[in-house]
Design an enzyme around this catalytic site. Structure first.
Site, PDB file in Angstrom:
ATOM      1  N   GLY A  13      65.154 -47.384  35.504  1.00  0.00           N
ATOM      2  CA  GLY A  13      64.469 -46.089  36.813  1.00  0.00           C
ATOM      3  C   GLY A  13      63.077 -44.858  36.186  1.00  0.00           C
ATOM      4  CE  LYS A  14      64.334 -41.180  31.550  1.00  0.00           C
ATOM      5  NZ  LYS A  14      64.837 -40.390  30.482  1.00  0.00           N
ATOM      6  CG  ASP A  72      65.970 -35.445  25.807  1.00  0.00           C
ATOM      7  OD1 ASP A  72      66.268 -36.670  26.095  1.00  0.00           O
ATOM      8  OD2 ASP A  72      66.145 -34.691  25.644  1.00  0.00           O
ATOM      9  CG  PHE A 155      66.590 -42.444  38.154  1.00  0.00           C
ATOM     10  CD1 PHE A 155      66.690 -41.840  37.030  1.00  0.00           C
ATOM     11  CD2 PHE A 155      65.167 -42.659  38.671  1.00  0.00           C
ATOM     12  CE1 PHE A 155      66.086 -41.515  35.767  1.00  0.00           C
ATOM     13  CE2 PHE A 155      64.372 -42.727  37.618  1.00  0.00           C
ATOM     14  CZ  PHE A 155      64.741 -42.117  36.858  1.00  0.00           C
ATOM     15  CE1 TYR A 157      73.303 -33.694  37.634  1.00  0.00           C
ATOM     16  CE2 TYR A 157      71.869 -34.878  35.928  1.00  0.00           C
ATOM     17  CZ  TYR A 157      72.580 -34.368  35.616  1.00  0.00           C
ATOM     18  OH  TYR A 157      73.855 -34.513  35.453  1.00  0.00           O
ATOM     19  CE  LYS A 178      61.467 -39.288  40.609  1.00  0.00           C
ATOM     20  NZ  LYS A 178      63.062 -39.684  40.313  1.00  0.00           N
TER      21      LYS A 178
END
Length: 198
Positions: A13-14, A72, A155, A157, A178
């Site tokens: 997802g990232k 991160d 994805f 939270y 998003k």
């Protein structure tokens, strides 16, 4: 010809979000899952998002002798004194189970009033290049934690996080929506001048 950049993540997802964002800078992103050569797990021993992003970026840049972009990111909840913070992915255990993480978060916030459920997504992005000083920037997306999960996009939270000024959770936003407001986008904006120089 697009310049190749390694995206230091094994999170599909990232990686997808990064590839879409990097494309407009004529940068072609390859996640760790795209590489043929195995990458050892890097111990994130930092105490901040920035430190962990730099650790990942510099370790992989050294291994491949290529430009690496690493992030991160995580969720800070004010009522929980900033938890889960840098431990967001493994909040409910080392298996990094999104559903279990959300369930633990909802349990921790049970009984907390809506106005006290303020939170933010945080993203620190680092760029490491062989022979150059590393760069790191932080982006945030302010919001609050919903009482229940809603939405199927995204994805982590996302099904619980309601961005400020919105009634929908992040998981109810389209990918383009998003990407226009996310913590990752806000961090990328800050390193935009560095991306252009790549």
């Amino acid at each position: 010809m697009m310049k190749k950049v390694i995206i230091a993540t094994k999170n599909n997802g990232k990686a997808k979000e990064f590839k879409e964002m990097l494309g407009k800078y004529d940068l072609e992103g390859y996640s760790l899952l795209d590489l043929k050569e195995p990458v050892e797990d890097i111990k994130e021993t930092g105490t901040t998002f920035e430190e962990n992003a730099l650790i990942k970026a510099e370790a992989i840049a050294s291994q491949f002798n290529l430009t690496v972009i690493a992030d991160d990111s995580g969720l800070e909840v004010d009522a929980l004194n900033g938890e889960p913070g840098i431990y967001s992915a493994r909040y409910a255990g080392i298996e990094k189970d999104d559903q279990k993480n959300m369930e633990k978060l909802l349990l921790a916030l049970s009984g907390v009033n809506p106005e006290d459920r303020t939170a933010r997504f945080v993203c620190a992005i680092a760029i490491a290049r062989p022979g150059s000083d590393s760069i790191v920037e932080r982006g945030t997306c302010e919001g609050s934690i919903a009482k229940e999960q809603k939405g199927t996009q995204g994805f982590g939270y996302d099904p619980l996080f309601i961005p400020s000024g919105e009634s929908r959770t992040m998981a109810e936003h389209t990918p383009d929506e998003k990407n226009s407001i996310s913590h990752r986008k806000n961090a990328l904006v800050k390193i935009e001048k560095h991306l252009k120089d790549l």
